[in-house]
Design a protein around this motif. Structure first.
Motif, PDB file in Angstrom:
ATOM      1  N   ASP A 148      -4.901 -10.678   2.952  1.00 47.39           N
ATOM      2  CA  ASP A 148      -5.427  -9.934   4.105  1.00 47.39           C
ATOM      3  C   ASP A 148      -6.838  -9.432   3.801  1.00 47.39           C
ATOM      4  N   SER A 149      -7.815 -10.013   4.465  1.00 50.01           N
ATOM      5  CA  SER A 149      -9.205  -9.611   4.215  1.00 50.01           C
ATOM      6  C   SER A 149      -9.793  -8.816   5.379  1.00 50.01           C
ATOM      7  N   GLN A 150      -8.940  -8.235   6.217  1.00 48.51           N
ATOM      8  CA  GLN A 150      -9.438  -7.438   7.341  1.00 48.51           C
ATOM      9  C   GLN A 150     -10.147  -6.188   6.825  1.00 48.51           C
ATOM     10  N   THR A 151     -11.232  -5.857   7.498  1.00 52.08           N
ATOM     11  CA  THR A 151     -12.023  -4.690   7.108  1.00 52.08           C
ATOM     12  C   THR A 151     -11.183  -3.421   7.092  1.00 52.08           C
ATOM     13  N   SER A 152     -10.311  -3.253   8.063  1.00 56.49           N
ATOM     14  CA  SER A 152      -9.471  -2.047   8.120  1.00 56.49           C
ATOM     15  C   SER A 152      -8.534  -1.960   6.927  1.00 56.49           C
ATOM     16  N   THR A 153      -8.031  -3.085   6.460  1.00 62.17           N
ATOM     17  CA  THR A 153      -7.150  -3.095   5.289  1.00 62.17           C
ATOM     18  C   THR A 153      -7.922  -2.701   4.041  1.00 62.17           C
ATOM     19  N   ILE A 154      -9.113  -3.255   3.897  1.00 60.19           N
ATOM     20  CA  ILE A 154      -9.956  -2.914   2.746  1.00 60.19           C
ATOM     21  C   ILE A 154     -10.316  -1.433   2.777  1.00 60.19           C
ATOM     22  N   SER A 155     -10.665  -0.943   3.955  1.00 60.69           N
ATOM     23  CA  SER A 155     -11.006   0.476   4.118  1.00 60.69           C
ATOM     24  C   SER A 155      -9.827   1.372   3.755  1.00 60.69           C
ATOM     25  N   ASP A 156      -8.636   1.014   4.215  1.00 65.97           N
ATOM     26  CA  ASP A 156      -7.434   1.796   3.879  1.00 65.97           C
ATOM     27  C   ASP A 156      -7.208   1.824   2.368  1.00 65.97           C
ATOM     28  N   ALA A 157      -7.413   0.678   1.737  1.00 68.40           N
ATOM     29  CA  ALA A 157      -7.218   0.603   0.288  1.00 68.40           C
ATOM     30  C   ALA A 157      -8.214   1.491  -0.449  1.00 68.40           C
ATOM     31  N   ILE A 158      -9.453   1.476   0.001  1.00 68.19           N
ATOM     32  CA  ILE A 158     -10.476   2.323  -0.619  1.00 68.19           C
ATOM     33  C   ILE A 158     -10.093   3.794  -0.484  1.00 68.19           C
ATOM     34  N   HIS A 159      -9.609   4.174   0.699  1.00 68.79           N
ATOM     35  CA  HIS A 159      -9.197   5.563   0.916  1.00 68.79           C
ATOM     36  C   HIS A 159      -7.999   5.953   0.065  1.00 68.79           C
ATOM     37  N   GLU A 160      -7.189   4.976  -0.306  1.00 69.50           N
ATOM     38  CA  GLU A 160      -6.046   5.242  -1.188  1.00 69.50           C
ATOM     39  C   GLU A 160      -6.475   5.328  -2.653  1.00 69.50           C
ATOM     40  N   GLY A 161      -7.721   4.933  -2.933  1.00 67.24           N
ATOM     41  CA  GLY A 161      -8.243   5.056  -4.290  1.00 67.24           C
ATOM     42  C   GLY A 161      -7.997   3.859  -5.189  1.00 67.24           C
ATOM     43  N   VAL A 162      -7.790   2.674  -4.613  1.00 69.19           N
ATOM     44  CA  VAL A 162      -7.570   1.502  -5.464  1.00 69.19           C
ATOM     45  C   VAL A 162      -8.828   1.196  -6.272  1.00 69.19           C
ATOM     46  N   SER A 163      -8.626   0.636  -7.446  1.00 67.97           N
ATOM     47  CA  SER A 163      -9.787   0.324  -8.282  1.00 67.97           C
ATOM     48  C   SER A 163     -10.398  -1.024  -7.914  1.00 67.97           C
ATOM     49  N   ASP A 164      -9.601  -1.943  -7.370  1.00 64.21           N
ATOM     50  CA  ASP A 164     -10.114  -3.245  -6.948  1.00 64.21           C
ATOM     51  C   ASP A 164      -9.301  -3.784  -5.785  1.00 64.21           C
ATOM     52  N   MET A 203       0.836  -1.204   0.000  1.00 65.20           N
ATOM     53  CA  MET A 203       0.000   0.000   0.000  1.00 65.20           C
ATOM     54  C   MET A 203       0.877   1.265   0.000  1.00 65.20           C
ATOM     55  N   SER A 204       2.055   1.175   0.591  1.00 65.67           N
ATOM     56  CA  SER A 204       2.953   2.337   0.640  1.00 65.67           C
ATOM     57  C   SER A 204       3.455   2.725  -0.747  1.00 65.67           C
ATOM     58  N   LEU A 205       3.318   1.821  -1.711  1.00 66.20           N
ATOM     59  CA  LEU A 205       3.762   2.113  -3.076  1.00 66.20           C
ATOM     60  C   LEU A 205       2.820   3.045  -3.822  1.00 66.20           C
ATOM     61  N   ILE A 206       1.567   3.112  -3.399  1.00 66.86           N
ATOM     62  CA  ILE A 206       0.580   3.894  -4.154  1.00 66.86           C
ATOM     63  C   ILE A 206       0.996   5.359  -4.308  1.00 66.86           C
ATOM     64  N   PRO A 207       1.254   6.098  -3.223  1.00 66.75           N
ATOM     65  CA  PRO A 207       1.647   7.503  -3.431  1.00 66.75           C
ATOM     66  C   PRO A 207       2.980   7.646  -4.161  1.00 66.75           C
ATOM     67  N   ILE A 208       3.879   6.712  -3.963  1.00 68.96           N
ATOM     68  CA  ILE A 208       5.192   6.771  -4.632  1.00 68.96           C
ATOM     69  C   ILE A 208       5.019   6.600  -6.136  1.00 68.96           C
ATOM     70  N   LEU A 209       4.237   5.599  -6.534  1.00 67.23           N
ATOM     71  CA  LEU A 209       4.030   5.354  -7.965  1.00 67.23           C
ATOM     72  C   LEU A 209       3.206   6.459  -8.621  1.00 67.23           C
ATOM     73  N   LEU A 210       2.283   7.045  -7.871  1.00 67.57           N
ATOM     74  CA  LEU A 210       1.460   8.124  -8.425  1.00 67.57           C
ATOM     75  C   LEU A 210       2.273   9.372  -8.740  1.00 67.57           C
ATOM     76  N   GLU A 211       3.370   9.583  -8.018  1.00 66.68           N
ATOM     77  CA  GLU A 211       4.203  10.765  -8.292  1.00 66.68           C
ATOM     78  C   GLU A 211       4.707  10.779  -9.722  1.00 66.68           C
ATOM     79  N   SER A 212       5.156   9.627 -10.222  1.00 66.51           N
ATOM     80  CA  SER A 212       5.683   9.587 -11.585  1.00 66.51           C
ATOM     81  C   SER A 212       4.694   8.993 -12.587  1.00 66.51           C
ATOM     82  N   ASN A 213       3.597   8.442 -12.092  1.00 68.42           N
ATOM     83  CA  ASN A 213       2.563   7.850 -12.950  1.00 68.42           C
ATOM     84  C   ASN A 213       1.194   8.306 -12.444  1.00 68.42           C
ATOM     85  N   PRO A 214       0.850   9.587 -12.637  1.00 67.59           N
ATOM     86  CA  PRO A 214      -0.346  10.151 -12.004  1.00 67.59           C
ATOM     87  C   PRO A 214      -1.676   9.534 -12.431  1.00 67.59           C
ATOM     88  N   CYS A 215      -1.705   8.796 -13.519  1.00 71.29           N
ATOM     89  CA  CYS A 215      -2.950   8.178 -13.974  1.00 71.29           C
ATOM     90  C   CYS A 215      -2.994   6.672 -13.683  1.00 71.29           C
TER      91      CYS A 215
END
Length: 149
Positions: free
Chosen positions: A85-101, A64-76
């Motif tokens: 990991d199917s924990q609700t908190s992990t899924i919630s964090d991913a949604i907040h990071e803007g993952v598509s799936d 998950m830490s890769l998302i902002p790093i990769l977005l810097e040079s690949n904004p789209c």
């Protein structure tokens, strides 16, 4: 898809990484892969990534830490989380990071195929939106110059 897409597959399990890369290739897309955050970061800086399939538990950090790093040079770039990991908190964090799936292992190849196609479609939409926004800004600047004259 109208353009050539490059998919980054980040997975520390070599067998799973190979299966994911073969699937990407069978869909007609090119891929690059990494087994850890450091290599994924380097590839994100060197190449134009359309979509990243990220495992969360990597030897040198959380995918998950890769998302902002990769977005810097690949904004789209669009992101797919593929994890055990199917924990609700992990899924919630991913949604907040803007993952598509968010897919939980084990996953069917059909589910991953659909996720990749959705992510690349999202990438194209965001790329087009950004292009049109840039065009609009240029047109506005041109109009300002015409008004000044």
């Amino acid at each position: 898809m109208s353009r050539q897409h490059l998919v980054l597959v980040v997975e520390d399990d070599s067998a799973m990484r190979d299966v994911n890369c073969e699937l990407v290739e069978s869909l007609g897309y090119t891929y690059t892969s990494a087994s850890n955050c450091e290599t994924a970061t380097q590839k994100g800086l060197e190449e134009s990534i359309s979509c990243a399939i990220l495992d969360l538990t990597l030897p040198d950090g959380n995918g998950m830490s890769l998302i902002p790093i990769l977005l810097e040079s690949n904004p789209c770039c669009a992101f797919i989380i593929l994890t055990g990991d199917s924990q609700t908190s992990t899924i919630s964090d991913a949604i907040h990071e803007g993952v598509s799936d968010f897919l939980v292992k084990p996953v069917t190849l059909d589910a991953l195929r659909k996720a990749i196609n959705r992510a690349l479609h999202m990438h194209e939409i965001v790329s087009e939106r950004n292009r049109l926004h840039e065009e609009l800004l240029q047109e506005r600047e041109s109009l300002r110059e015409n008004v000044k004259e």
